[in-house]
Design an enzyme around this catalytic site. Structure first.
Site, PDB file in Angstrom:
ATOM      1  N   ILE A  19       2.492 -18.167  13.317  1.00  0.00           N
ATOM      2  CA  ILE A  19       3.692 -18.327  12.508  1.00  0.00           C
ATOM      3  C   ILE A  19       3.395 -19.153  11.264  1.00  0.00           C
ATOM      4  O   ILE A  19       3.852 -18.834  10.167  1.00  0.00           O
ATOM      5  CB  ILE A  19       4.813 -18.998  13.333  1.00  0.00           C
ATOM      6  CG1 ILE A  19       5.269 -18.078  14.470  1.00  0.00           C
ATOM      7  CG2 ILE A  19       6.008 -19.341  12.443  1.00  0.00           C
ATOM      8  CD1 ILE A  19       6.226 -18.738  15.449  1.00  0.00           C
ATOM      9  N   GLY A  37      -1.959 -26.963   6.340  1.00  0.00           N
ATOM     10  CA  GLY A  37      -2.451 -28.066   7.161  1.00  0.00           C
ATOM     11  C   GLY A  37      -2.733 -27.615   8.571  1.00  0.00           C
ATOM     12  O   GLY A  37      -1.936 -26.891   9.176  1.00  0.00           O
ATOM     13  N   ASP A  61      -3.971 -33.663  12.038  1.00  0.00           N
ATOM     14  CA  ASP A  61      -3.691 -33.704  13.463  1.00  0.00           C
ATOM     15  C   ASP A  61      -2.330 -34.371  13.607  1.00  0.00           C
ATOM     16  O   ASP A  61      -2.185 -35.575  13.360  1.00  0.00           O
ATOM     17  CB  ASP A  61      -4.766 -34.511  14.188  1.00  0.00           C
ATOM     18  CG  ASP A  61      -4.541 -34.575  15.701  1.00  0.00           C
ATOM     19  OD1 ASP A  61      -3.449 -34.179  16.170  1.00  0.00           O
ATOM     20  OD2 ASP A  61      -5.454 -35.033  16.411  1.00  0.00           O
ATOM     21  N   VAL A  62      -1.335 -33.596  13.996  1.00  0.00           N
ATOM     22  CA  VAL A  62       0.033 -34.127  14.019  1.00  0.00           C
ATOM     23  C   VAL A  62       0.237 -35.163  15.109  1.00  0.00           C
ATOM     24  O   VAL A  62       1.259 -35.852  15.127  1.00  0.00           O
ATOM     25  CB  VAL A  62       1.075 -32.992  14.164  1.00  0.00           C
ATOM     26  CG1 VAL A  62       0.966 -31.991  13.020  1.00  0.00           C
ATOM     27  CG2 VAL A  62       0.967 -32.292  15.511  1.00  0.00           C
ATOM     28  N   ASN A  88       5.591 -27.153  11.743  1.00  0.00           N
ATOM     29  CA  ASN A  88       5.436 -25.909  12.483  1.00  0.00           C
ATOM     30  C   ASN A  88       4.546 -26.049  13.713  1.00  0.00           C
ATOM     31  O   ASN A  88       4.687 -25.294  14.663  1.00  0.00           O
ATOM     32  CB  ASN A  88       4.848 -24.830  11.561  1.00  0.00           C
ATOM     33  CG  ASN A  88       4.397 -23.606  12.334  1.00  0.00           C
ATOM     34  OD1 ASN A  88       5.212 -22.827  12.823  1.00  0.00           O
ATOM     35  ND2 ASN A  88       3.081 -23.446  12.489  1.00  0.00           N
ATOM     36  N   TYR A 153       7.876 -27.349  27.899  1.00  0.00           N
ATOM     37  CA  TYR A 153       8.014 -26.797  26.548  1.00  0.00           C
ATOM     38  C   TYR A 153       9.469 -26.831  26.114  1.00  0.00           C
ATOM     39  O   TYR A 153       9.802 -27.301  25.015  1.00  0.00           O
ATOM     40  CB  TYR A 153       7.474 -25.370  26.521  1.00  0.00           C
ATOM     41  CG  TYR A 153       7.600 -24.676  25.185  1.00  0.00           C
ATOM     42  CD1 TYR A 153       6.697 -24.936  24.163  1.00  0.00           C
ATOM     43  CD2 TYR A 153       8.618 -23.752  24.954  1.00  0.00           C
ATOM     44  CE1 TYR A 153       6.798 -24.297  22.930  1.00  0.00           C
ATOM     45  CE2 TYR A 153       8.735 -23.113  23.732  1.00  0.00           C
ATOM     46  CZ  TYR A 153       7.824 -23.383  22.724  1.00  0.00           C
ATOM     47  OH  TYR A 153       7.940 -22.751  21.504  1.00  0.00           O
ATOM     48  N   LYS A 157      11.536 -28.988  23.054  1.00  0.00           N
ATOM     49  CA  LYS A 157      12.351 -28.341  22.020  1.00  0.00           C
ATOM     50  C   LYS A 157      13.797 -28.845  22.068  1.00  0.00           C
ATOM     51  O   LYS A 157      14.442 -28.998  21.017  1.00  0.00           O
ATOM     52  CB  LYS A 157      12.290 -26.820  22.167  1.00  0.00           C
ATOM     53  CG  LYS A 157      10.884 -26.241  22.027  1.00  0.00           C
ATOM     54  CD  LYS A 157      10.238 -26.607  20.702  1.00  0.00           C
ATOM     55  CE  LYS A 157       8.865 -25.975  20.551  1.00  0.00           C
ATOM     56  NZ  LYS A 157       8.232 -26.268  19.243  1.00  0.00           N
ATOM     57  N   VAL A 186       7.988 -14.869  19.914  1.00  0.00           N
ATOM     58  CA  VAL A 186       7.330 -14.355  18.712  1.00  0.00           C
ATOM     59  C   VAL A 186       5.958 -13.815  19.097  1.00  0.00           C
ATOM     60  O   VAL A 186       5.255 -14.402  19.925  1.00  0.00           O
ATOM     61  CB  VAL A 186       7.178 -15.449  17.640  1.00  0.00           C
ATOM     62  CG1 VAL A 186       6.591 -14.873  16.353  1.00  0.00           C
ATOM     63  CG2 VAL A 186       8.531 -16.099  17.359  1.00  0.00           C
ATOM     64  N   THR A 188       2.735 -13.905  18.879  1.00  0.00           N
ATOM     65  CA  THR A 188       1.584 -14.710  18.472  1.00  0.00           C
ATOM     66  C   THR A 188       0.749 -15.018  19.706  1.00  0.00           C
ATOM     67  O   THR A 188       1.126 -14.704  20.841  1.00  0.00           O
ATOM     68  CB  THR A 188       2.005 -16.044  17.833  1.00  0.00           C
ATOM     69  OG1 THR A 188       2.645 -16.860  18.831  1.00  0.00           O
ATOM     70  CG2 THR A 188       2.947 -15.832  16.660  1.00  0.00           C
TER      71      THR A 188
END
Length: 279
Positions: A19, A37, A61-62, A88, A153, A157, A186, A188
């Site tokens: 995405i 990024g 690296d978030v 994202n 997960y 969210k 999605v 992916t």
């Protein structure tokens, strides 16, 4: 009133694949200056080379504050202050809740929740000081409808949705807009081996177009497809017997996801031992 993304400085996390890559492509095609990024810098560089316009790759690296800070500073040094940050990056482990490894749960919280919190906390104050800016977070329909087999997960969210709602109240009137995109399943690598249910899988480009739309006309929430939002509202109103019937009819059950089909993705993204963090 709509605004044009042309000329805006937009930083996207987890943008080397999936995405994120399509978001970067859509924004670049619209004339934005796009920072790709990703934790996998080599993949980010490869993606940036394939995109049109003024695009550059950066390591980020978030899950690391120093890395995220350096990313934002490097983008600003190359172009100008960031107009839009797109949070994202995200990862997902699927399976029965009591079989989920501690490491997978921690990884999802670190990337999906704390990564978003970190991005908002690092980017929003400078935007508020300038009196303008936007942070777009790609979350998930799991923030409203939690599928079986995606417990942690979905929890991340849900938490992201609540966090953004609270922060946007604090930022009200500041000129800083928070937005969240809530897509269904999605097509992916993140969704490899998972069930689809009655709702068709979205193409990454559809999510990217939704991100572009919310940048052009800022608002808080976009759900894809829209009927997911209707299903979530109905589920909240129904008594449990009817609620479970509805969920079985519209929400895919991921408890029996094909773990063999997911092995490559989960080893790379969820274990955190190699590659990028991406949706």
């Amino acid at each position: 009133m709509q605004r044009t993304p042309a000329g805006l400085v937009i930083a996207v996390t987890g943008a080397a694949r999936g995405i994120g890559r399509e978001i970067a492509r859509e924004l670049a095609a619209a004339g934005a200056r796009v920072a790709v990024g990703d934790r996998d810098l080599e993949a980010a560089v490869d993606t940036a080379r394939q995109l049109p316009g003024d695009v550059a790759a950066f390591a980020v690296d978030v899950t690391d504050t120093a890395s995220f800070t350096a990313f934002l500073e490097a983008v600003e040094e190359r172009w100008a202050p960031i107009d839009v940050l797109v949070n994202n990056a995200g990862v997902m482990w699927v399976g029965p809740f009591d079989e989920e490894p501690d490491s997978a749960a921690r990884r999802q919280v670190d990337v999906n929740l704390l990564g978003v919190i970190r991005g908002v906390r690092l980017a929003a104050p400078a935007m508020r000081a300038r009196g303008r800016g936007q942070i777009v977070t790609v979350a998930s329909g799991a923030a409203k409808l939690a599928p079986a087999g995606e417990a942690t997960y979905a929890a991340t969210k849900h938490a992201v949705y609540g966090y953004l709602n609270a922060v946007r109240t604090e930022l009200h009137g500041s000129g800083v807009q928070l937005s969240v995109v809530l897509p269904g399943v999605v097509e992916t690598e993140l969704a490899a081996g998972t069930a689809t249910g009655p709702v068709r899988r979205l193409a990454p480009a559809e999510v990217a177009q939704a991100v572009l739309a919310v940048i052009r006309r800022p608002r808080f929430e976009i759900t894809l497809p829209r009927r997911l939002n209707f299903g979530a509202r109905m589920a909240a109103l129904l008594p449990d017997p009817a609620r479970f019937l509805l969920l079985r009819a519209v929400v895919p059950n991921q408890v029996l996801a094909d773990k063999n089909a997911r092995r490559t993705y989960e080893n790379r993204a969820v274990s955190g031992t190699e590659g990028a963090s991406e949706q």
